[in-house]
Design a protein around this motif. Structure first.
Motif, PDB file in Angstrom:
ATOM      1  N   ALA A  90       0.348  -0.412 -78.895  1.00 32.68           N
ATOM      2  CA  ALA A  90       0.452   0.686 -77.945  1.00 32.68           C
ATOM      3  C   ALA A  90       1.487   0.458 -76.868  1.00 32.68           C
ATOM      4  N   ALA A  91       1.526  -0.721 -76.328  1.00 36.64           N
ATOM      5  CA  ALA A  91       2.384  -0.922 -75.174  1.00 36.64           C
ATOM      6  C   ALA A  91       3.774  -1.410 -75.561  1.00 36.64           C
ATOM      7  N   ALA A  92       4.102  -1.253 -76.836  1.00 40.05           N
ATOM      8  CA  ALA A  92       5.352  -1.826 -77.298  1.00 40.05           C
ATOM      9  C   ALA A  92       6.579  -1.083 -76.805  1.00 40.05           C
ATOM     10  N   GLY A  93       6.476   0.212 -76.627  1.00 42.50           N
ATOM     11  CA  GLY A  93       7.690   0.942 -76.288  1.00 42.50           C
ATOM     12  C   GLY A  93       7.563   1.657 -74.970  1.00 42.50           C
ATOM     13  N   ALA A  94       8.655   2.193 -74.513  1.00 45.88           N
ATOM     14  CA  ALA A  94       8.643   2.940 -73.277  1.00 45.88           C
ATOM     15  C   ALA A  94       8.493   4.412 -73.582  1.00 45.88           C
ATOM     16  N   GLY A  95       8.093   5.136 -72.592  1.00 48.00           N
ATOM     17  CA  GLY A  95       7.855   6.553 -72.779  1.00 48.00           C
ATOM     18  C   GLY A  95       9.117   7.323 -73.068  1.00 48.00           C
ATOM     19  N   SER A  96       8.961   8.322 -73.895  1.00 47.09           N
ATOM     20  CA  SER A  96      10.084   9.194 -74.161  1.00 47.09           C
ATOM     21  C   SER A  96       9.908  10.533 -73.483  1.00 47.09           C
ATOM     22  N   GLY A  97       8.787  10.751 -72.892  1.00 50.39           N
ATOM     23  CA  GLY A  97       8.606  12.095 -72.358  1.00 50.39           C
ATOM     24  C   GLY A  97       7.690  12.170 -71.163  1.00 50.39           C
ATOM     25  N   VAL A  98       7.545  11.146 -70.401  1.00 49.46           N
ATOM     26  CA  VAL A  98       6.671  11.210 -69.241  1.00 49.46           C
ATOM     27  C   VAL A  98       7.471  11.636 -68.028  1.00 49.46           C
ATOM     28  N   GLY A  99       6.777  12.162 -67.050  1.00 49.28           N
ATOM     29  CA  GLY A  99       7.472  12.659 -65.878  1.00 49.28           C
ATOM     30  C   GLY A  99       8.320  13.865 -66.234  1.00 49.28           C
ATOM     31  N   LEU A 100       7.667  14.901 -66.688  1.00 49.50           N
ATOM     32  CA  LEU A 100       8.369  16.041 -67.273  1.00 49.50           C
ATOM     33  C   LEU A 100       8.339  17.263 -66.372  1.00 49.50           C
ATOM     34  N   ALA A 101       9.349  18.091 -66.599  1.00 51.18           N
ATOM     35  CA  ALA A 101       9.286  19.418 -66.003  1.00 51.18           C
ATOM     36  C   ALA A 101       8.192  20.208 -66.729  1.00 51.18           C
ATOM     37  N   VAL A 102       7.842  21.329 -66.146  1.00 47.30           N
ATOM     38  CA  VAL A 102       6.667  22.048 -66.644  1.00 47.30           C
ATOM     39  C   VAL A 102       6.770  22.410 -68.128  1.00 47.30           C
ATOM     40  N   ASP A 103       7.881  23.026 -68.521  1.00 46.08           N
ATOM     41  CA  ASP A 103       7.948  23.498 -69.907  1.00 46.08           C
ATOM     42  C   ASP A 103       7.864  22.374 -70.923  1.00 46.08           C
ATOM     43  N   PRO A 104       8.663  21.327 -70.772  1.00 42.90           N
ATOM     44  CA  PRO A 104       8.508  20.222 -71.726  1.00 42.90           C
ATOM     45  C   PRO A 104       7.116  19.586 -71.668  1.00 42.90           C
ATOM     46  N   PHE A 105       6.552  19.545 -70.491  1.00 44.07           N
ATOM     47  CA  PHE A 105       5.188  19.007 -70.362  1.00 44.07           C
ATOM     48  C   PHE A 105       4.244  19.809 -71.241  1.00 44.07           C
ATOM     49  N   LEU A 106       4.341  21.132 -71.128  1.00 44.49           N
ATOM     50  CA  LEU A 106       3.421  21.974 -71.907  1.00 44.49           C
ATOM     51  C   LEU A 106       3.734  21.888 -73.398  1.00 44.49           C
ATOM     52  N   ASP A 107       5.014  21.724 -73.731  1.00 41.84           N
ATOM     53  CA  ASP A 107       5.370  21.549 -75.145  1.00 41.84           C
ATOM     54  C   ASP A 107       4.734  20.279 -75.705  1.00 41.84           C
ATOM     55  N   HIS A 108       4.854  19.212 -74.941  1.00 38.89           N
ATOM     56  CA  HIS A 108       4.254  17.951 -75.378  1.00 38.89           C
ATOM     57  C   HIS A 108       2.734  18.076 -75.495  1.00 38.89           C
ATOM     58  N   LEU A 109       2.173  18.761 -74.516  1.00 43.30           N
ATOM     59  CA  LEU A 109       0.718  18.963 -74.553  1.00 43.30           C
ATOM     60  C   LEU A 109       0.329  19.712 -75.829  1.00 43.30           C
ATOM     61  N   GLU A 110       1.077  20.749 -76.115  1.00 43.76           N
ATOM     62  CA  GLU A 110       0.770  21.556 -77.295  1.00 43.76           C
ATOM     63  C   GLU A 110       0.836  20.708 -78.568  1.00 43.76           C
ATOM     64  N   ALA A 111       1.874  19.888 -78.649  1.00 42.55           N
ATOM     65  CA  ALA A 111       2.030  19.055 -79.848  1.00 42.55           C
ATOM     66  C   ALA A 111       0.899  18.037 -79.961  1.00 42.55           C
ATOM     67  N   ALA A 112       0.537  17.462 -78.830  1.00 39.83           N
ATOM     68  CA  ALA A 112      -0.516  16.443 -78.851  1.00 39.83           C
ATOM     69  C   ALA A 112      -1.874  17.060 -79.176  1.00 39.83           C
ATOM     70  N   VAL A 113      -2.138  18.204 -78.576  1.00 38.16           N
ATOM     71  CA  VAL A 113      -3.428  18.860 -78.790  1.00 38.16           C
ATOM     72  C   VAL A 113      -3.587  19.240 -80.261  1.00 38.16           C
ATOM     73  N   ALA A 114      -2.480  19.662 -80.870  1.00 45.57           N
ATOM     74  CA  ALA A 114      -2.538  20.084 -82.272  1.00 45.57           C
ATOM     75  C   ALA A 114      -2.993  18.943 -83.176  1.00 45.57           C
ATOM     76  N   ARG A 115      -2.697  17.692 -82.763  1.00 43.22           N
ATOM     77  CA  ARG A 115      -3.065  16.548 -83.604  1.00 43.22           C
ATOM     78  C   ARG A 115      -4.352  15.879 -83.142  1.00 43.22           C
ATOM     79  N   ALA A 116      -4.959  16.431 -82.072  1.00 40.61           N
ATOM     80  CA  ALA A 116      -6.079  15.721 -81.455  1.00 40.61           C
ATOM     81  C   ALA A 116      -7.392  15.975 -82.186  1.00 40.61           C
ATOM     82  N   ARG A 117      -8.268  15.005 -82.133  1.00 43.24           N
ATOM     83  CA  ARG A 117      -9.636  15.182 -82.616  1.00 43.24           C
ATOM     84  C   ARG A 117     -10.426  16.015 -81.610  1.00 43.24           C
ATOM     85  N   VAL A 118     -10.138  15.780 -80.338  1.00 35.32           N
ATOM     86  CA  VAL A 118     -10.864  16.467 -79.278  1.00 35.32           C
ATOM     87  C   VAL A 118      -9.997  16.483 -78.019  1.00 35.32           C
ATOM     88  N   VAL A 119     -10.130  17.544 -77.244  1.00 33.07           N
ATOM     89  CA  VAL A 119      -9.426  17.608 -75.954  1.00 33.07           C
ATOM     90  C   VAL A 119     -10.458  17.450 -74.849  1.00 33.07           C
TER      91      VAL A 119
END
Ligand SMILES: NC(=O)C1=CN([C@@H]2O[C@H](COP(=O)(O)OP(=O)(O)OC[C@H]3O[C@@H](n4cnc5c(N)ncnc54)[C@H](O)[C@@H]3O)[C@@H](O)[C@H]2O)[C@@H](O)CC1
Ligand SMILES: Nc1ncnc2c1ncn2[C@@H]1O[C@H](COP(=O)(O)OP(=O)(O)O)[C@@H](O)[C@H]1O
Ligand SMILES: [K+]
Length: 703
Positions: free
Chosen positions: A180-209
Motif C-alpha cells: 500500500a505505501a509503496a507509491g505516492a499519490g497521483s490524485g490527492v489534493g484535488l480540485a472539485v471536479d477531479p475529486f468527484l471524478d476520482h470518487l465516482e471511479a472509486a465508488v464504482a469499484r467499492a464493496r461498500v461506501v
C-alpha cells in the motif's frame, strides 16, 4: 432517542466525566468498523471500502473507521475521500487525518488555494490558514500503485508523515496490488471536479461506501458541493453504510433532501436520534444499529435502553428539538411483566370489560376482548348493545357477553351507562374498562362515555370494589383498591367531593374504573375536550390509545402536524389529559403524565390493517387488569403487540391480520420472558444493538 441538542448535552456530560472527543471518536469509529466488517465484509483491495468524509467530527469517525479497516485488511482495502481542505480541519478531525497518513491509508482531499507563486497542480496546493507547517496534501497520502515517489520532507498541518511511523498493515501486501505505501499519490489534493471524478471511479469499484460526510452537526439541506458528492454516491447504487445519520438527514425531524443517501445500514452513536424514526428517516437509514460509545450512565442512554425506567437526568430535557425518549427493549419490558403467583386464580388476573360493538362493528369489540384474553386477563366480558349480543357471543366461549340497553337502531342507549356499572357490581374482582372499539358516536354512546369518565357528575367509590380485595393475595398488584376513586387511601369518602356519595353512589350511577379509551371512545372524548379528562374524579388510571387521526382530533391539530411532531404530540396528549398516551403508528410513542416518554421501534408496516388497534386496546386492558400501573401496562402492551405482529409475519412487508397477531400473543410474551430476538447479544457485537431487528422470516442481514 435523542435530539441534536440532547446529543450535544450528552457529549458535554461525557467530556465532564473525562471522556473527551478523541476517546469517543475512537470508540465510535472502531466499533463501526467492526460492525461494517460484520454486515458487509470481508474487505480487500478487490473488495474495498470507500469512505466519504466531511470536515467535521462525522468525517473524523469515518477516518477512524478507515484506519481500522486498513489495519485489518491492508491499506489497499480502503480509500478515503475528504470533502474538505485538510488545512482547514480542526480538532479531532485534523488528528484523524494525520493518523491516516501515518497508517498509509490512501486518501484524497480538496486542494486549497495555491500559495502565491506555487505551480498549479494537485501536488502543489498549499493549504491556506495553516501557517508555516502547511504541506502539499499529496505528500501525506500515497496512492497505492501510483508511480510517483513520495514527496520528500513533507510536514502537514495535521502532522508529519513518517515512513517509520506505526503502519502495522503496510507490510502486508494487499490482494491484487502492490504494497500500500509503496507509491505516492497521483490524485490527492484535488480540485472539485477531479475529486468527484476520482470518487465516482472509486465508488464504482467499492464493496461498500461509508457515508461520513455529515452527522448531527448538519444545518439544513446539504450545500451544493456536499450534494454533488452525495449524488455521486447515490448514482453508483453501491450499498451505503452511514455513520451516525445518513448525511443531510435532519437529526430532529427526519426531513431529507433528495440527495440524502438511502443507506443499507446506519451505525448511530451513543443513542438513536429522532430523525432516524421520524419523517423520511426510516427509509433513508435502512437497518439502524445503536453503538454504545461509552457515554457515562448519567446521560441515561445506554445501548438498548432499559425500558420501564424514568428518563431522569437524560440529556435533552426538552431543550430544542424533541424531548428524549427511552427505547423499549425486551429486557426492560420483561422486568415489568406481571408475575403470576403459583396459586393465582382468575380474580387475580382481573376482569376486562370491553364496551363497544355497535351493529356492524361487533368485530372490533371481539378483537379487543380476544386480545385481552390472550394477554392474560382473568375474565373478559363484551358489553354490547342488546341486539348484537348473540353476534358477539359466538366467537370465543371463554368470553362473556352483557346485553345493554340499545336504541331502536341498535346503537348504545344512554341508560347503558348505569346498566353496565350495575352488571360490574354484581361481580367481584378488579374491573378494567376498555371503552371504544366499535362504540360509535351516537348521542347515547356520548352520554355513556361522559358517565363512565365521571364527567357528567361527581363520581363515587364503588362499595363492591373493596370486597374484591379478599380475592387477592396480600401482595397482589394494584395496591389501590378502588383505583383512584375518592376515598381509596383507607379513609372511605375522605376525599370524596361534596355530595359525591349521593350523586355517584353504587345505587344510582356509574362509578369510575381504570379505563382504556380507544377509537370512538377517543373521538367522543375529543368532543368533550381533552383537558376535561384531567377533571375525572380521583384521577383513576386512564390510558389513551389514539392513532394519529384520533390524536389530531384530541389536540385540535392536523394529522400532518401530529405526524411531523410525534414526540411533542404524545407528550402533549399525556399532559393535557393527565393520562398515559399511546400514540400509535410506526414507532409507537408512549407518554406518561409526568413527562415520561418511550418509543417502541418494533412492529412493521404489515401491521397497518384494520383491527390492530382494537387488539392493542384489549392488551392494555389485560395488563391493567393484571395489576400493572397504567404506564407500565401501556409499555408492556405496546411491545407485546408489536412483537406478536412480528411473529405473525413470515417476512418484512407481508400483511398481518389482527386475529393472526392475537394468536401469537402468548408466544410473544414467552419470548420477552426468555429474552427476545434483537437483543444486543443476538447481533454478536458487544455494545451494538439493533434499533429494530430484522424479522426472523426475513433472513437476517448479518452473517
Ligand atoms: N462530539 C462528540 O463527542 C462525538 C461526535 N461524534 C461524531 O461527530 C458528529 C458531529 O460532529 P460535528 O459537530 O463536527 O458535525 P458534523 O461532522 O456532523 O458536521 C459538521 C460539518 O458539516 C458542515 N455542514 C453543516 N451543515 C452542512 C450542510 N447543510 N451542507 C454541507 N455541509 C454542512 C459543517 O461546515 C462542518 O464541516 C456526530 O454526528 C458523530 O458522527 C462521534 O465521534 C462521537 C463523539
Ligand atoms: N408501519 C407500522 N409499523 C409498526 N406498527 C404499526 C405500523 N402500522 C400500524 N401499526 C400498529 O398497528 C396498530 C394499528 O392501530 P389502528 O390504526 O388503531 O388500527 P385499527 O383502528 O384498524 O384497529 C397500532 O398499534 C400501530 O402502532
Ligand atoms: K453521515
Amino acid at each position: 432517542m435523542l435530539s441534536a441538542a440532547a446529543v450535544r448535552r450528552g457529549d458535554r456530560l461525557a467530556a465532564d466525566a473525562g471522556l473527551g472527543g478523541p476517546v469517543l471518536m475512537e470508540t465510535a469509529g472502531r466499533t463501526a468498523a467492526t460492525l461494517l466488517w460484520k454486515v458487509a465484509g470481508p474487505f480487500s483491495a478487490r473488495q474495498p471500502v470507500v469512505v466519504l468524509a466531511g470536515g467535521g467530527n462525522n468525517g473524523g469517525d469515518g477516518m477512524v473507521l478507515a484506519r481500522w479497516v486498513a489495519r485489518w485488511a491492508g491499506p489497499a482495502a480502503v480509500k478515503v475521500f475528504l470533502l474538505a481542505e485538510p488545512g482547514r480541519l480542526r480538532g479531532e478531525a485534523a488528528v484523524q487525518w494525520s493518523l491516516l497518513a501515518r497508517a498509509g491509508v490512501p486518501a484524497f482531499a480538496l486542494a486549497g488555494e495555491p500559495a502565491p507563486g506555487a505551480q498549479q497542480g494537485p501536488h502543489q496546493h498549499q493549504n491556506p490558514g495553516t501557517g508555516a507547517g502547511a504541506a502539499p496534501v499529496a505528500a501525506e497520502f500515497p496512492e497505492p500503485g501510483a508511480a510517483r515517489p513520495p514527496a520528500a520532507g513533507s510536514a502537514g498541518a495535521a502532522g508529519p508523515h513518517t515512513e517509520t511511523g506505526p503502519q502495522p498493515a503496510a507490510d502486508r501486501p494487499a490482494a491484487g496490488g502492490p504494497p500500500a505505501a509503496a507509491g505516492a499519490g497521483s490524485g490527492v489534493g484535488l480540485a472539485v471536479d477531479p475529486f468527484l471524478d476520482h470518487l465516482e471511479a472509486a465508488v464504482a469499484r467499492a464493496r461498500v461506501v461509508v457515508d461520513a460526510l455529515l452527522g448531527v452537526g448538519v444545518r439544513g439541506a446539504p450545500r451544493p458541493l456536499a450534494a454533488r458528492a452525495l449524488q455521486v454516491v447515490g448514482a453508483a447504487g453501491v450499498p451505503v453504510f452511514a455513520l451516525d445519520l445518513p448525511s443531510g438527514l435532519d437529526t430532529d425531524t427526519g426531513e431529507a433532501a433528495p440527495v440524502v443517501p438511502r443507506a443499507t445500514w446506519t451505525a448511530t452513536f451513543a443513542a438513536a436520534k429522532w430523525g432516524l424514526v421520524l419523517g423520511q428517516g426510516p427509509e433513508r437509514a435502512g437497518q439502524v444499529f445503536v453503538v454504545d460509545i461509552g457515554w457515562p450512565q448519567e446521560t441515561g442512554t445506554g445501548v438498548g435502553g432499559t425500558g420501564g425506567e424514568a428518563e431522569a437526568g437524560a440529556p435533552g430535557g426538552g431543550t430544542g428539538g424533541f424531548p428524549s425518549a427511552r427505547v423499549l427493549d425486551a429486557a426492560g419490558v420483561a422486568a415489568l411483566l406481571p408475575r403470576r403467583p403459583w396459586d393465582a386464580h382468575k380474580g387475580w388476573a382481573g376482569h376486562v370489560v370491553v364496551a363497544g360493538g355497535r351493529p356492524g362493528q361487533v368485530g372490533a369489540a371481539v378483537l379487543a376482548g380476544t386480545a385481552a384474553l390472550q394477554a392474560g386477563a382473568g375474565t373478559v366480558t363484551l358489553a354490547v348493545p342488546a341486539p348484537v349480543r348473540t353476534e358477539a357471543a359466538v366467537h370465543r366461549p371463554e368470553i362473556m357477553t352483557w346485553a345493554l340497553p340499545a336504541t331502536a337502531g341498535g346503537e348504545w342507549d344512554a341508560a347503558a351507562a348505569t346498566a353496565l356499572a350495575q352488571r360490574e357490581r354484581e361481580r367481584r374482582g378488579r374491573v378494567v374498562r376498555v371503552i371504544g372499539p366499535g362504540l360509535g358516536q351516537s348521542p347515547g354512546a356520548a352520554a355513556c362515555l361522559a358517565a363512565w369518565l365521571g364527567l357528567d357528575r361527581p363520581a363515587a367509590r364503588d362499595p363492591a370494589e373493596g370486597a374484591s380485595d379478599d380475592d387477592r393475595p396480600a401482595d397482589a398488584p394494584h395496591g389501590r383498591p378502588a383505583d383512584g376513586a375518592p376515598g381509596t387511601d383507607g379513609e372511605p369518602g375522605a376525599r370524596a367531593p361534596e355530595g359525591a356519595a349521593a350523586a355517584g353512589s353504587a345505587a344510582d350511577g356509574p362509578v369510575c374504573r381504570p379505563t382504556v379509551l380507544d377509537a370512538d371512545g377517543l373521538n367522543l372524548a375529543a368532543l368533550l375536550g381533552i383537558d376535561r379528562l384531567r377533571e375525572r374524579p380521583g384521577s383513576f388510571p386512564l390510558v389513551l390509545t389514539p392513532h394519529p387521526g384520533e390524536a389530531a382530533r384530541l389536540l385540535g391539530w392536523t394529522t400532518a402536524r401530529v405526524q411531523a411532531e410525534r414526540p411533542r404530540a404524545a407528550v402533549e396528549l399525556a399532559r393535557r389529559a393527565g393520562a398515559v398516551a399511546v400514540l400509535k403508528g410506526a414507532g409507537t410513542l408512549i407518554a406518561g403524565p409526568g413527562g415520561e416518554l418511550y418509543i417502541c421501534t418494533r412492529g412493521h408496516p404489515g401491521m397497518a390493517s384494520a383491527g390492530m388497534g382494537d387488539a392493542l386496546a384489549g392488551i392494555v386492558g389485560a395488563f391493567l387488569a393484571q395489576g400493572l400501573e397504567p404506564l407500565a401496562a401501556a409499555l408492556v402492551a405496546v411491545f407485546v403487540h408489536a412483537l406478536a405482529g412480528e411473529l405473525a409475519a413470515p417476512a418484512e412487508g407481508i400483511p398481518v391480520q389482527a386475529t393472526q397477531l392475537i394468536a401469537r400473543l402468548p408466544e410473544a410474551l414467552d419470548r420477552i420472558r426468555r429474552g427476545s430476538p434483537g437483543s444486543a447479544a443476538a447481533l454478536g457485537i458487544p455494545g451494538v444493538a439493533w434499533l429494530r431487528p430484522p424479522l426472523e422470516g426475513d433472513g437476517a442481514p448479518v452473517s
